[in-house]
Design a protein around this motif. Sequence first.
Motif, short mmCIF file in Angstrom:
data_model
loop_
_atom_site.label_atom_id
_atom_site.label_comp_id
_atom_site.label_asym_id
_atom_site.label_seq_id
_atom_site.Cartn_x
_atom_site.Cartn_y
_atom_site.Cartn_z
N MET A 1 10.89 20.95 -41.78
CA MET A 1 11.55 21.25 -40.52
C MET A 1 12.24 22.61 -40.62
SD MET A 1 14.79 19.27 -38.75
CE MET A 1 13.99 17.69 -38.87
N LYS A 2 11.99 23.47 -39.64
CA LYS A 2 12.66 24.75 -39.57
C LYS A 2 13.29 24.88 -38.18
CE LYS A 2 10.01 27.49 -42.89
NZ LYS A 2 9.24 28.74 -43.11
N LEU A 3 14.60 25.07 -38.16
CA LEU A 3 15.34 25.20 -36.91
C LEU A 3 16.02 26.56 -36.89
CD1 LEU A 3 16.93 21.63 -36.85
CD2 LEU A 3 14.93 22.41 -35.57
N HIS A 4 16.06 27.18 -35.72
CA HIS A 4 16.60 28.52 -35.61
C HIS A 4 17.49 28.62 -34.37
CE1 HIS A 4 13.46 29.73 -38.46
NE2 HIS A 4 12.62 29.08 -37.68
N TYR A 5 18.56 29.36 -34.52
CA TYR A 5 19.37 29.75 -33.36
C TYR A 5 19.54 31.26 -33.41
CZ TYR A 5 23.26 30.74 -30.29
OH TYR A 5 24.05 31.28 -29.32
N ILE A 6 19.25 31.93 -32.29
CA ILE A 6 19.43 33.38 -32.20
C ILE A 6 20.20 33.68 -30.92
CG2 ILE A 6 18.31 35.63 -32.06
CD1 ILE A 6 15.89 34.43 -33.45
N ASP A 7 21.33 34.35 -31.06
CA ASP A 7 22.13 34.75 -29.92
C ASP A 7 21.55 36.04 -29.35
OD1 ASP A 7 24.13 35.91 -28.24
OD2 ASP A 7 25.63 34.65 -29.21
N PRO A 8 21.09 36.03 -28.11
CA PRO A 8 20.45 37.22 -27.55
C PRO A 8 21.40 38.39 -27.35
CG PRO A 8 20.74 35.55 -25.86
CD PRO A 8 21.09 34.91 -27.16
N ILE A 9 22.69 38.13 -27.29
CA ILE A 9 23.66 39.20 -27.06
C ILE A 9 24.09 39.85 -28.37
CG2 ILE A 9 25.95 39.74 -26.16
CD1 ILE A 9 25.59 37.45 -24.17
N SER A 10 24.49 39.04 -29.34
CA SER A 10 25.02 39.57 -30.60
C SER A 10 23.97 39.73 -31.69
CB SER A 10 26.13 38.67 -31.12
OG SER A 10 25.59 37.43 -31.55
#
Length: 288
Positions: A1-10
């Motif tokens: 399992m690979k989970l990612h969060y990317i904030d488009p602003i920062s």
Amino acid sequence: MKLHYIDPISAGELHLTVHENYFDRLFFQRDRQDKFLTIALNDGPQQTVTIDGIQYEFPAQTILPLMVSQTFSFEQPQQVIAWQYNRNFYCIVDHDKEISCVGFLFYGSAETMFIALDEQHQKKLNLLLQVFIDEFEDRDAIQRDMLQMMLKRLIIIVTRLGKKQYLNEPTLTGDKLDVLRKFNLMVENNYRKEHTVQFYANQLNKSPKTLANYFALYNHKSPLAVIQARIILEGKRLLMYTDKSAKEIAYNLGFDDASYFSNLFKKQTGYAPSDFRNAKSALFSAGQ
């Protein structure tokens, strides 16, 4: 399992890898653009982890903090659970008053730390892992805040355990540890230019002797040994993973006289820089 969060602003990123067949980090060859700190958990039997070309035993149910610039791979990556995040997602320096891990868990001068989890903390991290997984799926306005809060909790848990297992309490009091943590971070930021204990002592308003006394309580290395160890570590990385000559590496690490770097490197490692590179190249070739 690979989970990612990317904030488009920062451009803040948080990655969670759980029991994947392929998981490593080859900083100099492949992943240099990704500035991630890593907290890795061996969720299976003891295995081998290779960090910057050196093999270590990675015990079962143990946490391993890994730095941005470290190259690493695991004998059994499918046993590993790993949290990875960049400065834009959560800056441990800016939040050091909250988590007190800078200069200890990360950017520290101690040897590679393998932080054991007892049964209670195994259960605690398993519960936290499940909340992480659930939160990655909740894409709402407060997702970043929730993920940051849980990451902070993870770092605090691991830091507390690490201090219990690696620090000489009660002789190394909180104020002394804070000085050492600041010293370690300053070395990380300045080792390419500043090679003397006096420079760091001046910045900390302490005498070199006081720093030496504090470090004797911590890990029995002298402040100068800490500075030189960081220089040599970077020298090893550049020799293993780049085509730079020993002379170029010496200048890159702040030495006007390349022979001084070569002598220091040989004293610390037993190899001249060119011999070290050849030995490591032969080892890698044999492994392939």
